[in-house]
Enzyme design. Structure first.
Site, PDB file in Angstrom:
ATOM      1  N   GLU A   1      46.003  52.496  34.532  1.00 31.92           N
ATOM      2  CA  GLU A   1      46.459  50.725  34.826  1.00 31.92           C
ATOM      3  C   GLU A   1      45.138  50.660  35.884  1.00 31.92           C
ATOM      4  OE1 GLU A   1      49.302  48.654  37.633  1.00 31.92           O
ATOM      5  OE2 GLU A   1      50.444  50.673  36.139  1.00 31.92           O
TER       6      GLU A   1
ATOM      7  N   GLN B   1      44.420  48.233  47.584  1.00 34.60           N
ATOM      8  CA  GLN B   1      44.697  47.548  46.431  1.00 34.60           C
ATOM      9  C   GLN B   1      43.024  46.490  46.990  1.00 34.60           C
ATOM     10  OE1 GLN B   1      47.461  47.521  44.131  1.00 34.60           O
ATOM     11  NE2 GLN B   1      48.473  45.898  45.447  1.00 34.60           N
TER      12      GLN B   1
ATOM     13  N   ARG C   1      52.748  54.581  50.789  1.00 32.13           N
ATOM     14  CA  ARG C   1      53.651  55.117  49.409  1.00 32.13           C
ATOM     15  C   ARG C   1      54.120  56.360  49.755  1.00 32.13           C
ATOM     16  NH1 ARG C   1      51.884  51.149  44.758  1.00 32.13           N
ATOM     17  NH2 ARG C   1      51.565  49.016  44.907  1.00 32.13           N
TER      18      ARG C   1
ATOM     19  N   SER D   1      48.132  45.173  37.860  1.00 39.55           N
ATOM     20  CA  SER D   1      48.836  44.964  37.805  1.00 39.55           C
ATOM     21  C   SER D   1      49.101  43.241  38.142  1.00 39.55           C
ATOM     22  CB  SER D   1      50.676  45.972  38.291  1.00 39.55           C
ATOM     23  OG  SER D   1      51.817  45.089  38.028  1.00 39.55           O
TER      24      SER D   1
END
Length: 343
Positions: A257, A124, A109, A260
């Site tokens: 976090e 992930q 990213r 998600s």
């Protein structure tokens, strides 16, 4: 701005950290696959540009792209996540409701802002499971959230059993909350400040309904319109069938976090979300047209940050302590001054 702690000393040295990272990853993925009935699959590093399969996250991040000589210079894109690819894979495998897949996702990213918890390299566990139409409810989503959280808890105890200096801190239960309730309760706080407040209070929370409009017209956080369902009425006065798992990070003293996840869009919610985001033209892409034509299995899925989970469980101050990436000279200098060893 996320600041590094003023006083910090890693509990484990670099060699111990490397060994612990392996142990955490091996233990957690087995726990997750067992808890959710997931089988491991191999995932792509890149997908075709213009197919709509790549995840565009908040809709503005640029993927890394490159032409392929052997395919007449056809452009490929490094994945930013596998949210939509997983749903196509579930459909191809013809999995029954209650069964799913997980994979190691490695993404880039390049538009990410670098700080102690963000890197341009993302690793992930991406997972996805087939569900029945009757299970497109917030109640079913919350049951899966609790299962994922139990896997995180068990991994924390597993680590403590190996490294007694790393004391367990996660609460017994994860607190279920809603983004619109938080906005009403704390209207003068920003979304991130609300996260910090509830994460510190409860230790672990799942904030439901991220991406859709809140009562004041804002959104809690950005979500692309074509994977999570953030527009559907959940049946209890709220909107949204998705959310984030957050824990309180005592090293950085902020909400953190870890995952998600959400029920994926139906043909109806996809159409509505594309309209709300002002991008109905995406309906012509390969993924979107298949979904709108009812050719894709209904699913629930998410991602769990590997380096993030290791960072939290090992009580690290910087994500660069649990993964190898690139950092600015300023970041490297600050870390060195604070005794933070970047891998």
């Amino acid at each position: 701005m996320i600041e590094l702690p003023k006083k910090y000393k890693s509990i484990l040295n670099t060699k111990e950290t490397e060994h612990a990272i392996v142990a955490i990853k091996d233990f957690f993925q087995l726990a997750l696959s067992t808890e959710l009935n997931l089988t491991r699959v191999t995932a792509p590093l890149f997908v075709g540009s213009g197919t709509g399969i790549n995840d565009d996250l908040n809709g503005v991040e640029r993927p890394v792209s490159f032409p392929v000589k052997a395919l007449n210079e056809q452009k490929m894109e490094i994945v930013q996540s596998l949210a939509k690819w997983k749903r196509m894979k579930i459909t191809d495998l013809e999995l029954e409701p209650g069964f799913g897949i997980y994979t190691d996702m490695n993404a880039l990213r390049p538009d990410e802002d670098l700080d102690p918890i963000h890197s341009i390299y993302v690793d992930q566990w991406d997972w996805c499971m087939a569900i029945d139409e009757k299970d497109r409810t917030v109640y079913y989503l919350h049951e899966i959230v609790k299962k994922v959280y139990r896997c995180i808890q068990r991994t924390e105890f597993f680590l403590y059993d190996r490294y007694p200096a790393i004391k367990p801190i996660l609460p017994k239960e994860i607190k279920i909350l809603y983004a619109d309730d938080l906005q009403k309760k704390y209207p003068d706080l920003t979304p991130k400040e609300r996260e910090d407040k509830v994460a510190k209070e409860y230790g672990a929370v799942f904030i439901t309904g991220i991406g859709g409009k809140l009562p004041d017209g804002t959104i809690h956080d950005g979500r692309a319109p074509d994977y999570d369902d953030w527009i559907t009425e959940s049946g209890d006065g709220h909107r949204g069938l998705n959310g984030d798992i957050l824990v309180w990070n005592p090293v950085l003293e902020r909400a953190f976090e870890l995952s998600s996840m959400g029920i994926r869009v139906s043909p109806e919610s996809l159409k509505a979300q594309l309209e709300e985001r002002g991008c109905p033209e995406r309906a012509k892409f390969e993924f979107h047209s298949k979904l709108l034509n009812g050719q894709l299995t209904q699913t629930l899925g998410g991602g769990i940050g590997q380096s993030r989970l290791c960072m939290f469980l090992l009580r690290k101050a910087h994500i660069g302590e649990t993964q190898v990436s690139v950092w600015t000279d300023e970041i490297k200098k600050e870390c060195a001054e604070k005794g933070i060893v970047l891998l």
